[in-house]
Design an enzyme around this catalytic site. Structure first.
Site, PDB file in Angstrom:
ATOM      1  N   THR A   7       0.847  -1.190   0.000  1.00  0.00           N
ATOM      2  CA  THR A   7       0.000   0.000   0.000  1.00  0.00           C
ATOM      3  C   THR A   7       0.882   1.240   0.000  1.00  0.00           C
ATOM      4  OG1 THR A   7      -1.833   1.136   1.113  1.00  0.00           O
ATOM      5  CG2 THR A   7      -0.132   0.207   2.526  1.00  0.00           C
ATOM      6  N   ASN A   9      -0.957   3.958   1.236  1.00  0.00           N
ATOM      7  CA  ASN A   9      -1.884   4.701   2.078  1.00  0.00           C
ATOM      8  C   ASN A   9      -1.221   4.961   3.439  1.00  0.00           C
ATOM      9  OD1 ASN A   9      -3.898   5.199   4.100  1.00  0.00           O
ATOM     10  ND2 ASN A   9      -5.463   4.477   2.666  1.00  0.00           N
ATOM     11  N   ASP A  68      -7.633  -6.064   1.293  1.00  0.00           N
ATOM     12  CA  ASP A  68      -8.716  -5.497   0.506  1.00  0.00           C
ATOM     13  C   ASP A  68      -9.937  -5.476   1.413  1.00  0.00           C
ATOM     14  OD1 ASP A  68      -9.818  -4.257  -1.702  1.00  0.00           O
ATOM     15  OD2 ASP A  68     -10.454  -6.119  -2.653  1.00  0.00           O
ATOM     16  N   GLY A 150     -14.298   6.981   2.963  1.00  0.00           N
ATOM     17  CA  GLY A 150     -15.160   5.973   2.343  1.00  0.00           C
ATOM     18  C   GLY A 150     -16.590   6.058   2.858  1.00  0.00           C
ATOM     19  N   TYR A 151     -17.129   4.922   3.296  1.00  0.00           N
ATOM     20  CA  TYR A 151     -18.519   4.839   3.741  1.00  0.00           C
ATOM     21  C   TYR A 151     -18.691   5.153   5.229  1.00  0.00           C
ATOM     22  CZ  TYR A 151     -19.333   2.386  -0.695  1.00  0.00           C
ATOM     23  OH  TYR A 151     -19.419   2.053  -2.013  1.00  0.00           O
ATOM     24  N   ASP A 152     -17.643   5.610   5.899  1.00  0.00           N
ATOM     25  CA  ASP A 152     -17.700   5.842   7.353  1.00  0.00           C
ATOM     26  C   ASP A 152     -18.884   6.700   7.809  1.00  0.00           C
ATOM     27  OD1 ASP A 152     -15.491   4.245   7.536  1.00  0.00           O
ATOM     28  OD2 ASP A 152     -14.116   5.812   8.223  1.00  0.00           O
ATOM     29  N   LYS A 172     -12.526   4.094  16.198  1.00  0.00           N
ATOM     30  CA  LYS A 172     -12.687   3.297  14.979  1.00  0.00           C
ATOM     31  C   LYS A 172     -11.519   2.335  14.813  1.00  0.00           C
ATOM     32  CE  LYS A 172     -12.651   3.200  10.055  1.00  0.00           C
ATOM     33  NZ  LYS A 172     -12.214   3.812   8.815  1.00  0.00           N
ATOM     34  N   ARG A 178     -10.545  -3.614   9.737  1.00  0.00           N
ATOM     35  CA  ARG A 178      -9.112  -3.673   9.434  1.00  0.00           C
ATOM     36  C   ARG A 178      -8.316  -3.957  10.702  1.00  0.00           C
ATOM     37  NH1 ARG A 178      -8.469   0.687   6.882  1.00  0.00           N
ATOM     38  NH2 ARG A 178      -8.833  -0.225   4.864  1.00  0.00           N
TER      39      ARG A 178
END
Length: 195
Positions: A7, A9, A68, A150-152, A172, A178
């Protein structure tokens, strides 16, 4: 011992580094000069994680893991799943468009159960190990909160009144899909290291 996390990120790297401690030197794709656009063409989360980890192991000869993640919504038959990042179509990862599409698809539906699932593929000395982390929850009817990505803002984990985006990074990162997958990975690596 060097270990590549497939990654670039920075958030993910930081999160995993903190959990792994100093037992391993964690490297990003940038650190090993891997600038390839590794294809994620599998139809499962495990498959995509495996493609990324295998690519690094085969081309760079370094022990590696990749992850992923997908959001799986019960009323949508598990969608968006492996297509979570590009659910709304188009180029790149448009979180706003993805959330709009998801909320529109769920309009008028009572069943809003969903789960986030992370799959991690670890390749050590040519052998693959798989880890999974799941957090169950539901999709809210509107966006709430402004942290996370994202969808958080539309995902409320079971046992909490707030969405991931309202809970903030610290909470979180302790309860997320994750985090759960990475915990399993870390436990395995610590045992493996002590063999």
């Amino acid at each position: 011992m060097k270990l590549v996390f497939a990654t670039n990120n920075a958030h993910k790297l930081e999160e995993v580094s903190a959990m792994l401690g100093d037992t391993f030197e964690l490297l990003s794709l940038n650190d090993i000069n891997c600038h390839a656009d590794i294809p994620e063409t599998a139809d499962t989360l495990e498959g995509n994680a495996r493609l990324k980890a295998s690519f690094v192991y085969q081309n760079y000869g370094l022990n590696c893991f990749a992850d992923d993640t997908g959001l799986e919504v019960e009323a949508l038959g598990g969608a968006p799943g492996v297509y979570s990042a590009r659910y709304a179509g188009g180029e790149g990862h448009d979180s706003e468009a993805n959330m709009r599409k998801l909320l529109a698809e769920l309009e008028g539906k009572d069943n809003r159960k969903a789960r986030f699932r992370t799959a991690i593929s670890l390749i050590l000395d040519g052998k693959e190990y798989l880890f999974e982390g799941i957090v169950n929850g539901e999709i809210t009817t509107e966006k709430r909160g402004d942290s996370g990505f994202g969808y958080d803002p539309v995902f409320r984990p079971d046992g909490y009144e707030q969405t991931f985006a309202e809970l903030g990074h610290e909470i979180k990162n302790q309860i997320s899909h994750r985090a759960r997958a990475v915990q399993k990975l870390c436990e395995f690596l610590r045992q493996w290291k002590s063999l």
